[in-house]
Motif scaffolding. Structure first.
Motif, PDB file in Angstrom:
ATOM      1  N   ASP A  15       0.696  -1.214  -0.038  1.00 25.05           N
ATOM      2  CA  ASP A  15       0.012   0.046  -0.159  1.00 25.05           C
ATOM      3  C   ASP A  15       0.856   1.287  -0.080  1.00 25.05           C
ATOM      4  O   ASP A  15       1.874   1.321   0.871  1.00 25.05           O
ATOM      5  CB  ASP A  15      -0.946  -0.098   1.077  1.00 25.05           C
ATOM      6  N   VAL A  16       0.532   2.301  -0.763  1.00 26.92           N
ATOM      7  CA  VAL A  16       1.412   3.517  -1.009  1.00 26.92           C
ATOM      8  C   VAL A  16       0.359   4.607  -0.850  1.00 26.92           C
ATOM      9  O   VAL A  16      -0.543   4.623  -1.336  1.00 26.92           O
ATOM     10  CB  VAL A  16       1.958   3.550  -2.400  1.00 26.92           C
ATOM     11  N   ILE A  17       0.932   5.426   0.206  1.00 25.71           N
ATOM     12  CA  ILE A  17       0.113   6.696   0.363  1.00 25.71           C
ATOM     13  C   ILE A  17       1.081   7.783   0.333  1.00 25.71           C
ATOM     14  O   ILE A  17       2.225   7.716   0.753  1.00 25.71           O
ATOM     15  CB  ILE A  17      -0.537   6.702   1.831  1.00 25.71           C
ATOM     16  N   GLU A  18       0.526   8.900  -0.385  1.00 29.65           N
ATOM     17  CA  GLU A  18       1.594   9.852  -0.591  1.00 29.65           C
ATOM     18  C   GLU A  18       1.076  11.028   0.229  1.00 29.65           C
ATOM     19  O   GLU A  18      -0.085  11.479   0.252  1.00 29.65           O
ATOM     20  CB  GLU A  18       1.724  10.402  -2.049  1.00 29.65           C
ATOM     21  N   ALA A  22       6.090  13.152   2.737  1.00 34.52           N
ATOM     22  CA  ALA A  22       6.537  11.626   2.886  1.00 34.52           C
ATOM     23  C   ALA A  22       6.022  10.606   2.155  1.00 34.52           C
ATOM     24  O   ALA A  22       4.669  10.783   1.633  1.00 34.52           O
ATOM     25  CB  ALA A  22       6.598  11.293   4.439  1.00 34.52           C
ATOM     26  N   TRP A  23       6.353   9.458   1.887  1.00 36.04           N
ATOM     27  CA  TRP A  23       5.793   8.496   1.412  1.00 36.04           C
ATOM     28  C   TRP A  23       5.702   7.342   2.474  1.00 36.04           C
ATOM     29  O   TRP A  23       6.688   7.120   3.277  1.00 36.04           O
ATOM     30  CB  TRP A  23       6.839   7.555   0.340  1.00 36.04           C
ATOM     31  N   LYS A  41      10.219  12.541   2.097  1.00 39.19           N
ATOM     32  CA  LYS A  41      10.599  12.581   0.510  1.00 39.19           C
ATOM     33  C   LYS A  41      11.948  13.149   0.208  1.00 39.19           C
ATOM     34  O   LYS A  41      12.665  12.870  -0.829  1.00 39.19           O
ATOM     35  CB  LYS A  41       9.442  13.658  -0.147  1.00 39.19           C
ATOM     36  N   THR A  42      12.581  13.663   1.237  1.00 39.35           N
ATOM     37  CA  THR A  42      13.960  14.142   1.256  1.00 39.35           C
ATOM     38  C   THR A  42      14.875  12.768   0.988  1.00 39.35           C
ATOM     39  O   THR A  42      16.111  12.956   0.663  1.00 39.35           O
ATOM     40  CB  THR A  42      14.632  15.269   2.079  1.00 39.35           C
TER      41      THR A  42
ATOM     42  N   ILE B 168       9.703  -1.067  -2.210  1.00 37.34           N
ATOM     43  CA  ILE B 168       9.347   0.421  -1.963  1.00 37.34           C
ATOM     44  C   ILE B 168       9.940   1.077  -3.320  1.00 37.34           C
ATOM     45  O   ILE B 168       8.830   1.852  -3.639  1.00 37.34           O
ATOM     46  CB  ILE B 168      10.119   0.718  -0.682  1.00 37.34           C
ATOM     47  N   ALA B 169      10.999   0.760  -3.524  1.00 34.43           N
ATOM     48  CA  ALA B 169      11.363   1.665  -4.920  1.00 34.43           C
ATOM     49  C   ALA B 169      10.366   1.378  -6.064  1.00 34.43           C
ATOM     50  O   ALA B 169       9.897   2.002  -6.975  1.00 34.43           O
ATOM     51  CB  ALA B 169      12.799   1.420  -5.304  1.00 34.43           C
TER      52      ALA B 169
END
Lengths: 177, 203
Positions: A15-18, A22-23, A41-42, B168-169
Motif C-alpha cells: 500500500d502506497v500513500i503519498e 513523505a511516502w 521525500k528528502t 518500496i522503490a
C-alpha cells in the motif's frame, strides 16, 4: 494505492500513500504481518536518471526500469524483477485466467539475439527435447528445444532475423491424440 | 596470465613492449631485471545474468567506475552505451593490487562495491559473493568452484540486499506512473459547466 507484488516468487501486498512530505509504504509478505515504512521525500529523491534512497540508515542509488506490471530495480549491483498489479489489473488478470488456453503456447526469446538456424516448419509434430532453432547472442550459440510434445502452428521469424527479448519465435498447438 | 596482473606486479607495460618487439626492437629489459612485488587480482565485468549466466545485452543507464589507489579499470562502459549482441559480453576489467593476497582481495571488494552499473544485468554481484566465500579466501578452490558451490552461491547473491528496498522503490515508481496517467489529475473542467457558471453569475 493498493498493489499486489511478486518478487522472486514471494508475494506481497503493498500500500502506497503519498503525503505532502513523505511516502507511507506498507508491505505485507504473504502470511505475515504488515510492516509500515515512512520515508521522507528528502530521503527518496530523483537525481539525474536514478533515485537516491536513504533507507534504515543506509544509502542506496536505485534505478527503476519498466512500466505497467513489471519493473526491474537495480541497486548496488543487485537487481530484482518485480511484478506489480493494482486493483484494476487484478480484475483483468482473473478474467483472462477464465478463458485462456493456458501457458506455454509459444516459444519466446529469453534474451535479445539473432536467429541462426531453424529446424522445424509449420505442421511438424515434434517430440519433447527436439531442437527447434539456434539463436546467437554475444558470440554464444543457444539451442532452443521443445519442452514437451507439440505441433508447430506458426513460425514467426526467419533465419537471420534479430529479435528482442520476449519476442514470440514459434507458436505451438497441442498434438491431437 | 592476464596482462594487467603482470603489469601490476612487475611494473612493466607489456602491450608497449609487444608493439616495440613487433617493430623489430629488442625487449627493453632482461629476465633478471624483473622483480615481482605483491599480489594482483582481476575481475572481468560481463553483461550477463549472474544466476543463469545468460548474456544480457542492452543499454547502460547509470555508470560510475570505482576510483582510488592501487586500482586499474579498463572499461568502455558509459551511460547511454548499448552493449551490442554481436560481441562477447565483457565490458570492463577491474584490477587491484595489494602487498598481500588478502589486501588485493579486500581492495577488489571495495572497488566492486563502488562500481555503479544499471540497465543491464552484470556479474558484479557474483564476483562479490565469490570474493566473500571462505574457500576462495583460503585459496583451496579449484576450477570447479562454481559448479560445486552453486547451491551455496546462488542464495548468497540475494542476501546482500533485503526485499523492502526493491519493493518500496518499485511501488513508489508504480504509484507515480499510474498517478500521471490518471486524468483526474489534469483538472479538466467541462466547458458546459464553465459557461453555465458564467451565465449564472451574469444574471
Amino acid at each position: 494505492m493498493y498493489f499486489e507484488a511478486e518478487i522472486k516468487g514471494r508475494k506481497y501486498k503493498v500500500d502506497v500513500i503519498e503525503t505532502k512530505g513523505a511516502w507511507k509504504v506498507s508491505l505485507q509478505p504473504e502470511g505475515k504481518n504488515w510492516n509500515h515504512y515512512e520515508i521522507s521525500k528528502t530521503d527518496f529523491q530523483t537525481a539525474e536518471e536514478y533515485i537516491s534512497f536513504l533507507f534504515e540508515g543506509q544509502s542506496y542509488l536505485v534505478d527503476v526500469i519498466g512500466q505497467d506490471t513489471e519493473y526491474t530495480v537495480f541497486t548496488r549491483n543487485s537487481f530484482r524483477t518485480i511484478k506489480i498489479f493494482n486493483d484494476e489489473m487484478l480484475l483483468h488478470r482473473s478474467l483472462k485466467k477464465g478463458g485462456g488456453l493456458g501457458g506455454g503456447q509459444d516459444l519466446r526469446a529469453g534474451m535479445p539475439g539473432k536467429i541462426i538456424e531453424i529446424f522445424v516448419k509449420p505442421g511438424d509434430v515434434v517430440k519433447e527435447g527436439k531442437s527447434l532453432l539456434i539463436m546467437e547472442a554475444m558470440k554464444m550459440e543457444n539451442e532452443m528445444r521443445a519442452a514437451r510434445d507439440v505441433k508447430i502452428k506458426e513460425i514467426c521469424i526467419k533465419q537471420g532475423d534479430s529479435v528482442e527479448s520476449g519476442a514470440v519465435l514459434i507458436k505451438f498447438e497441442e498434438v491431437e491424440s | 596470465m592476464e596482462h594487467p596482473i603482470t603489469e601490476a606486479t612487475t611494473g612493466v607495460d607489456l602491450v608497449k613492449e609487444q608493439i616495440y618487439v613487433a617493430a623489430g626492437r629488442p625487449l627493453s629489459f632482461k629476465q633478471e631485471d624483473l622483480k615481482q612485488e605483491g599480489f594482483a587480482i582481476e575481475a572481468r565485468i560481463c553483461a550477463e545474468d549472474p544466476i543463469t549466466y545468460k548474456p544480457s545485452p542492452g543499454v547502460i543507464r547509470a555508470c560510475r567506475h570505482p576510483q582510488g589507489p592501487f586500482m586499474r579499470v579498463d572499461s568502455y562502459a558509459y551511460p547511454g552505451y548499448e552493449v551490442p549482441i554481436y560481441y562477447d559480453p565483457m565490458i570492463a576489467k577491474v584490477i587491484t593490487w595489494g602487498e598481500t593476497r588478502e589486501e588485493a582481495i579486500n581492495r577488489m571488494q571495495r572497488a566492486l562495491t563502488e562500481f555503479v552499473l544499471t540497465g543491464i544485468k552484470t556479474n558484479i554481484v557474483l564476483h562479490k559473493t565469490i570474493l566473500d566465500h571462505p574457500k576462495f579466501r583460503d585459496g583451496s578452490y579449484t576450477t570447479q568452484f562454481i559448479e560445486k558451490n552453486f547451491e551455496v552461491l546462488e542464495p548468497q547473491l540475494f542476501k546482500q540486499i533485503d526485499d523492502p528496498v526493491f519493493l518500496i522503490a518499485a511501488a513508489i515508481t508504480a504509484y507515480n506512473d499510474r498517478k500521471s496517467k490518471d486524468i483526474r489529475q489534469l483538472n479538466l473542467v467541462s466547458n458546459w459547466k464553465r459557461i453555465g457558471r458564467k451565465l449564472v453569475l451574469r444574471a
